[in-house]
Write a protein that holds these residues in place. Structure first.
Motif, short mmCIF file in Angstrom:
data_model
loop_
_atom_site.label_atom_id
_atom_site.label_comp_id
_atom_site.label_asym_id
_atom_site.label_seq_id
_atom_site.Cartn_x
_atom_site.Cartn_y
_atom_site.Cartn_z
N GLU A 288 0.94 -1.33 -0.02
CA GLU A 288 -0.11 0.11 0.02
C GLU A 288 0.96 1.22 -0.03
O GLU A 288 0.45 2.29 -0.84
CB GLU A 288 -0.96 -0.13 1.26
N HIS A 293 -0.95 4.83 -1.07
CA HIS A 293 -2.07 4.64 -0.04
C HIS A 293 -1.74 5.15 1.15
O HIS A 293 -0.75 4.96 1.51
CB HIS A 293 -2.89 3.45 -0.59
N ASP A 294 -2.99 5.67 1.90
CA ASP A 294 -2.55 6.23 3.13
C ASP A 294 -2.84 5.29 4.20
O ASP A 294 -3.43 4.04 3.92
CB ASP A 294 -3.77 7.28 3.52
N GLN A 297 -6.40 3.34 4.74
CA GLN A 297 -6.70 2.23 3.75
C GLN A 297 -5.60 1.24 3.71
O GLN A 297 -6.35 -0.16 3.77
CB GLN A 297 -6.22 3.00 2.34
#
Length: 337
Positions: A288, A293-294, A297
């Motif tokens: 991720e 992505h944060d 998430q």
């Protein structure tokens, strides 16, 4: 520096690296890049021989391929090992030399820290090769995924949905093991922990109230869940008969000394969460991060490990096969697709 590319069954690349100036002796294995670049650890420990290092490295590389595939990630599997005692032999020059060896693979292998190495070590390796994973420590996410896997196993075995009062024996108090002890203690579980390095188990026990025992005896202690979080190969033909647990689910790789050992566990009515599924949280987190992505998430995706384990357990029960076979089928179906 000298590097030698060897032919080895079941891997795409096997690189043996030596550097006289730094003293580096290391192995890099790229197992499978069908789904993407191979992400894997940099492990450093005093192997008894180069052959032993190759054996462990290739086994861990294969486990990473299965882990990424079963988790639905667009990554392949690889691994690397450095021969030596990290407390005595690790130097900046040695790490840089290993980084230059990784660079010869042209980005096909992405390193992350493992036993005997730190994120700072990977950052130093990253000055010689790119990409590397040296940002946030993935260990807490590995532990979080293990907790969800334990929850799925307990629900499958007894119908329970909470972990309060559950007796869990955690083998290893390194980054993953210590994080797991903390999470389980927060859930109200009764945790026993052991580690071969003096002080590590005692430190996390002082923080959480866990009980500390000698490492040699922990796997055979009666408990609800045995959580291996150290080196692999602890479930063998000799040890399987001494186990007194209902579930095995932990953060270690290659917990079984052979796939057939899963059948032995099933015969003893021990629910086994295949390691390459249950300990995938750290890999998911790193994937991720690579995608930008944060954290939220990434955490949500790690929590889905419980669903994966539940699916594996249901498939194994439905088809009359071991959980290891069911997990392999899941991973292989994605590789073939």
């Amino acid at each position: 520096m000298s590097t030698e590319m060897l032919e080895a069954e079941g891997v795409e690349n096997l690189l043996v690296c030596r550097d006289e100036e730094s003293g580096l002796r290391s192995i890099i294995a790229v197992h499978d890049t069908t789904l993407g670049a191979a992400l894997g650890g940099v492990r450093m420990r005093p192997y008894p021989s180069e052959d032993a290092a190759v054996t462990e490295c290739t086994a861990l590389a294969e486990a990473m391929t299965l882990k990424a595939a079963a988790a639905g990630l667009d990554l392949g599997g690889g691994w690397s090992v450095i021969l030596g005692d990290p407390r005595q032999d690790k130097t900046d020059a040695l790490l840089r030399a290993h980084g230059r060896a990784i660079a010869t693979l042209g980005g096909r292998f992405i390193p992350v820290n493992d036993v005997g190495t730190t994120q700072s070590d990977i950052a130093l390796i990253g000055e010689e090769t790119s990409p590397v994973c040296a940002q946030d420590d993935p260990s807490p996410m590995t532990a979080l995924g293990v907790v969800e896997g334990i929850r799925a196993c307990v629900r499958h075995r007894s119908g329970r949905t909470d972990l309060r009062g559950l007796r869990v024996n955690v083998q290893g108090a390194g980054n993953v093991g210590a994080s797991l002890v903390r999470l389980l203690s927060t859930e109200g579980a009764h945790v026993t922990v052991a580690d071969v390095l003096p002080g590590r188990a005692e430190s996390v026990a002082a923080e959480t109230g866990a009980r500390v025992v000698e490492p040699a005896g922990l796997p055979a202690l009666e408990c609800d869940v045995l959580a291996p979080c150290a080196l692999g190969g602890i479930i063998t033909g000799e040890t399987v008969g001494s186990l007194r647990c209902g579930v095995i689910a932990g953060g270690a790789n290659n917990v079984l000394d052979s796939p057939e050992r899963a059948d032995d566990l099933a015969e003893r009515d021990i629910v086994y969460a295949p390691d390459f599924c249950v300990n995938a949280g750290g890999l998911i987190f790193l994937a991720e991060q690579l995608l930008g992505h944060d954290f939220d998430q990434a955490r949500t995706r790690v929590l889905s490990i419980g669903d994966v384990i539940a699916d594996v357990l249901d498939r194994a029960h439905r088809e009359g096969i071991s959980t290891t076979r069911a997990a392999h089928d899941l991973a292989e179906a994605r590789l073939k697709s």
